[in-house]
Design a protein around this motif. Structure first.
Motif, PDB file in Angstrom:
ATOM      1  N   HIS A   1      -4.989   2.996  11.090  1.00  0.00           N
ATOM      2  CA  HIS A   1      -3.544   3.179  11.205  1.00  0.00           C
ATOM      3  C   HIS A   1      -3.150   4.493  11.871  1.00  0.00           C
ATOM      4  O   HIS A   1      -1.975   4.779  12.025  1.00  0.00           O
ATOM      5  CB  HIS A   1      -2.889   3.069   9.824  1.00  0.00           C
ATOM      6  CG  HIS A   1      -2.833   1.667   9.336  1.00  0.00           C
ATOM      7  ND1 HIS A   1      -1.827   0.808   9.674  1.00  0.00           N
ATOM      8  CD2 HIS A   1      -3.689   0.950   8.573  1.00  0.00           C
ATOM      9  CE1 HIS A   1      -2.058  -0.370   9.120  1.00  0.00           C
ATOM     10  NE2 HIS A   1      -3.176  -0.310   8.453  1.00  0.00           N
TER      11      HIS A   1
ATOM     12  N   LYS B   1      -4.118  -9.100   2.090  1.00  0.00           N
ATOM     13  CA  LYS B   1      -4.356 -10.547   2.027  1.00  0.00           C
ATOM     14  C   LYS B   1      -3.716 -11.253   3.224  1.00  0.00           C
ATOM     15  O   LYS B   1      -4.348 -12.074   3.882  1.00  0.00           O
ATOM     16  CB  LYS B   1      -3.815 -11.115   0.703  1.00  0.00           C
ATOM     17  CG  LYS B   1      -4.485 -10.518  -0.522  1.00  0.00           C
ATOM     18  CD  LYS B   1      -4.001 -11.136  -1.807  1.00  0.00           C
ATOM     19  CE  LYS B   1      -2.565 -10.808  -2.144  1.00  0.00           C
ATOM     20  NZ  LYS B   1      -2.337  -9.360  -2.350  1.00  0.00           N
ATOM     21  N   THR B   2      -2.463 -10.903   3.498  1.00  0.00           N
ATOM     22  CA  THR B   2      -1.779 -11.500   4.645  1.00  0.00           C
ATOM     23  C   THR B   2      -2.502 -11.113   5.933  1.00  0.00           C
ATOM     24  O   THR B   2      -2.713 -11.948   6.818  1.00  0.00           O
ATOM     25  CB  THR B   2      -0.329 -11.000   4.717  1.00  0.00           C
ATOM     26  OG1 THR B   2       0.242 -11.098   3.411  1.00  0.00           O
ATOM     27  CG2 THR B   2       0.482 -11.827   5.682  1.00  0.00           C
TER      28      THR B   2
ATOM     29  N   GLY C   1      -0.307  -5.661  -1.037  1.00  0.00           N
ATOM     30  CA  GLY C   1      -0.621  -4.578  -0.105  1.00  0.00           C
ATOM     31  C   GLY C   1      -2.098  -4.342   0.116  1.00  0.00           C
ATOM     32  O   GLY C   1      -2.493  -3.394   0.777  1.00  0.00           O
TER      33      GLY C   1
HETATM   34  P1  ADP Z   1      -0.820  -8.365   0.957  1.00  0.00           P
HETATM   35  O1  ADP Z   1      -0.672  -9.626   1.734  1.00  0.00           O
HETATM   36  O2  ADP Z   1      -2.125  -8.274   0.210  1.00  0.00           O
HETATM   37  O3  ADP Z   1       0.332  -8.004   0.095  1.00  0.00           O
HETATM   38  P2  ADP Z   1      -0.662  -7.202   3.552  1.00  0.00           P
HETATM   39  O4  ADP Z   1      -1.738  -7.929   4.250  1.00  0.00           O
HETATM   40  O5  ADP Z   1       0.714  -7.669   3.796  1.00  0.00           O
HETATM   41  O6  ADP Z   1      -0.929  -7.158   1.995  1.00  0.00           O
HETATM   42  O7  ADP Z   1      -0.795  -5.664   3.894  1.00  0.00           O
HETATM   43  C1  ADP Z   1       0.292  -4.889   4.240  1.00  0.00           C
HETATM   44  C2  ADP Z   1      -0.095  -3.889   5.294  1.00  0.00           C
HETATM   45  O8  ADP Z   1      -0.992  -2.922   4.779  1.00  0.00           O
HETATM   46  C3  ADP Z   1      -0.806  -4.510   6.465  1.00  0.00           C
HETATM   47  O9  ADP Z   1       0.088  -5.004   7.407  1.00  0.00           O
HETATM   48  C4  ADP Z   1      -1.604  -3.341   7.004  1.00  0.00           C
HETATM   49  O10 ADP Z   1      -0.800  -2.522   7.798  1.00  0.00           O
HETATM   50  C5  ADP Z   1      -1.943  -2.560   5.747  1.00  0.00           C
HETATM   51  N1  ADP Z   1      -3.280  -2.896   5.246  1.00  0.00           N
HETATM   52  C6  ADP Z   1      -3.579  -3.435   4.048  1.00  0.00           C
HETATM   53  N2  ADP Z   1      -4.911  -3.599   3.896  1.00  0.00           N
HETATM   54  C7  ADP Z   1      -5.473  -3.188   5.044  1.00  0.00           C
HETATM   55  C8  ADP Z   1      -6.831  -3.114   5.515  1.00  0.00           C
HETATM   56  N3  ADP Z   1      -7.874  -3.503   4.774  1.00  0.00           N
HETATM   57  N4  ADP Z   1      -7.025  -2.636   6.761  1.00  0.00           N
HETATM   58  C9  ADP Z   1      -6.001  -2.239   7.531  1.00  0.00           C
HETATM   59  N5  ADP Z   1      -4.713  -2.277   7.144  1.00  0.00           N
HETATM   60  C10 ADP Z   1      -4.442  -2.734   5.916  1.00  0.00           C
END
Ligand code: ADP
Ligand code: ZN
Length: 598
Positions: free
Chosen positions: A347, A212-213, A209
């Motif tokens: 957001h 990274k994705t 969260g």
């Molecule tokens: P991870 O891959 O690290 O588990 P994600 O990239 O899937 O996390 O993040 C999940 C969601 O959280 C994203 O789709 C976005 O909505 C929100 N989010 C996380 N980090 C950020 C950021 N730095 N800026 C804006 N939104 C973020």
């Protein structure tokens, strides 16, 4: 991540329907079984053994026999007996022939009936049920294995490439580091002409969260190339070889659409250190090996960047981290207070808020939250506001949402309590301030109480030019700065915590090396006491071990006393730095140095 989840939900729904059908079938089966066995029970009360039946037939006592097609159960009417008896014949065909042979036609009224419809159907289902269940189960497993949709080895989505760097809040340094990847994807020839090697694999490390994705998608979006992804846990298969073949297909696809980004989430699921070679483990190895083969096989004209995400980089097989594979690591830390404010702002664009909302306040209340959790807070707030019929999202709604998400997080103990925050603030302030007063210590780059890995906070030093030798003074001072954290806890809060355990471990190791490896102890002198076998030390006399222990302890004690002394003389700075850390969470080099001006 959102789209992925939706798809997952759809998949889950499908499975739910299948499971429901199975349940209905199971219920029909059990009902028919109950009816069937009830029938049998009733009949058992009046059962006539087959041998008695034969006897009765021979002695001409049987008046009427009723048979049902497809059943071995028969009804028998004995002369001068009102009650019908039942019996089971071992072989109906043979029994009928037997009667036709042995008995005169009119002596026994032999009737053959069709069974009733319901009984026949339920009986049929009952006998077929195990087969039906097995077949359905087989298909469900196949579906779960992904064999059913052979072509679908990746999940690309139109929206994925619409993400830009501006959609990723905070993480400025990380974005800076990744911009060269974007340039490379846009114009690989430029780099190739120069002979410049761009990393092919980048490991993004950080909690779930943290974005990274999102950042991987943003790279694809900025470069205008396709984004294909897969989660490591999807590679783990029951059927041997399937994981490896999926990796192959993923890269086949990547080569076709190159330039592109390949994103592998949860890479630790396939890239965990190879330990044993049994069962699932060896399947993982096949998958991992295939991944290594694919990455090693990149041609210079293929412009494929592989990004992988993990929360446990230390678990990964070292082979994955070798040059040409994932040779660059970027840590994606949870956002600090400023980052949280930015994420909240990003957001909030599609939501309506009351005028008096200040995202700074929410950022303050959400220490330790990841980007995903912050997005969740805003979503919860919108739901709460809707339920309460508010015109827009109000302060109360947001506060309630924060509470709701916090409670969810508390269950996984990921929220940092105020007490812990204070402790960490003093601890890190201690390291930093003590270092400032040491001759040989490196300059402070950043002090923070944002958790990283297992540590509650961190003090980052500016790395000096490469050095070959480390002096005794440097080592002694290193001990002092390491113990500065514990010293600050003790002095300022009059209590000490487990937070210093790693510092203490490192300090003790340094002190031990000073005495046993570098010969820096005056009492023992320049003797190497590092031996595999503890008895070898004894050639220096029996007391040498006591002496080593004493010397190590002496070094640590001295350092601890010095750290405390430095902090006692700078109590006001200690309080000020800790206070600022509590407010801002992260202090830059400049801000830190300001405490020491005048
Ligand atoms: P991870 O891959 O690290 O588990 P994600 O990239 O899937 O996390 O993040 C999940 C969601 O959280 C994203 O789709 C976005 O909505 C929100 N989010 C996380 N980090 C950020 C950021 N730095 N800026 C804006 N939104 C973020
Ligand atoms: Zn520390």
């Amino acid at each position: 991540m959102k789209e992925k989840e939706e798809e997952k939900n759809n998949k889950n729904k499908k499975y739910l329907i299948v499971i429901l059908i199975l349940l209905v079938l199971a219920i029909i089966g059990s009902i028919s079984y109950i009816i069937y066995s009830n029938n049998q029970k009733k009949e058992q009360e009046n059962v006539m053994p087959y041998s008695d039946l034969i006897k009765n037939i021979y002695s001409g006592n049987v008046e009427k026999i009723e048979m049902t097609v497809g059943s071995t159960a028969i009804k028998v009417k004995i002369k001068n007996d009102d009650k019908e008896k039942s019996s089971i014949v071992p072989n109906t065909q043979a029994f009928i022939e037997f009667i036709h042979e042995k008995v005169l036609e009119d002596e026994i009224d032999l009737q053959q009936k069709q069974s009733n419809v319901f009984f026949r159907i339920s009986n049929g289902i009952f006998t077929l049920l195990p087969t039906i269940l097995l077949v359905i189960l087989f298909f469900v497993i196949l579906k779960m294995q992904g064999l059913g949709d052979k072509g679908k080895v990746y999940e690309a989505n139109e929206n994925d490439t619409k993400v830009r760097f501006k959609d990723v809040a905070g993480l400025d340094e990380e974005k800076n580091e990744l911009i060269e990847i974007v340039d490379f994807l846009k114009d690989p020839k430029k780099f190739q002409k120069m002979g410049a090697k761009v990393p092919r694999g980048i490991l993004l490390c950080g909690k779930p969260g943290t974005g990274k994705t999102l950042i991987a998608k943003a790279i694809a979006g900025e470069a205008g190339v396709p984004f294909i992804s897969m989660s490591g846990s999807e590679f783990i298969e029951l059927f041997a070889g399937l994981g490896a073949s999926r990796v192959r297909k993923l890269f086949e696809k990547a080569r076709k659409i190159s330039p592109c980004i390949v994103f592998i989430d949860e890479i630790d699921a396939i890239g965990a250190r190879r330990t044993s070679s049994s069962g699932a483990e060896s399947e993982n190895n096949q998958t991992l090996n295939q991944l290594l083969v694919e990455m090693d096989g990149f041609e210079t004209n293929e412009t494929i960047i592989v990004l992988a995400a993990t929360n446990r980089p230390e678990m990964l097989d070292k082979a994955l981290l070798r040059p040409g594979r994932f040779d660059r690591q970027i840590t994606i830390a949870p956002p600090d207070i400023r980052g949280r404010e930015e994420i909240l702002k990003i957001h909030s664009s599609d939501k309506k808020f009351a005028d008096d909302i200040d995202f700074k306040d929410i950022a303050e209340d959400t220490a330790g939250f990841t980007g995903a959790e912050l997005a969740n807070v805003l979503n919860e707030a919108a739901i709460i506001a809707t339920i309460k019929n508010h015109e827009s999202i109000e302060k109360d709604d947001l506060e309630e949402a924060v509470k709701k998400v916090t409670i969810g997080l508390q269950k996984t103990s990921r929220v940092i309590s105020d007490k812990d925050k204070k402790l960490t603030a003093y601890h890190e302030a201690g390291h930093a301030i003590v270092s400032k007063f040491l001759q040989t210590s490196m300059d402070i780059k950043e002090v923070s109480i944002v958790p990283r890995g297992f540590a509650g906070g961190y003090t980052m030093y500016k790395t000096n030019e490469d050095k070959f030798y480390v002096s005794k003074t440097e080592m002694e001072e290193r001990l002092i700065s390491l113990l500065g954290g514990r010293a600050a806890e003790k002095i300022a809060l009059d209590d000490i915590s487990t937070g210093a355990s790693n510092d203490i471990e490192v300090a003790t190791q340094i002190a031990r090396d000073m005495v046993t490896v570098y010969g820096m102890s005056d009492n023992i002198g320049p003797v190497s006491l590092k031996t595999e076998n503890p008895y070898e030390i004894q050639i220096f006399g029996k007391d040498i071990e006591d002496e080593i222990g004493k010397e190590i302890k002496q070094l640590i004690d001295t350092a601890y006393v010095k750290a405390q002394a430095i902090l006692r003389q700078n109590m006001n700075i200690l309080h000020a730095v800790a206070q600022t850390l509590l407010e801002k969470e992260t202090i830059s080099e400049k801000e830190f140095n300001r405490f020491f001006e005048n």
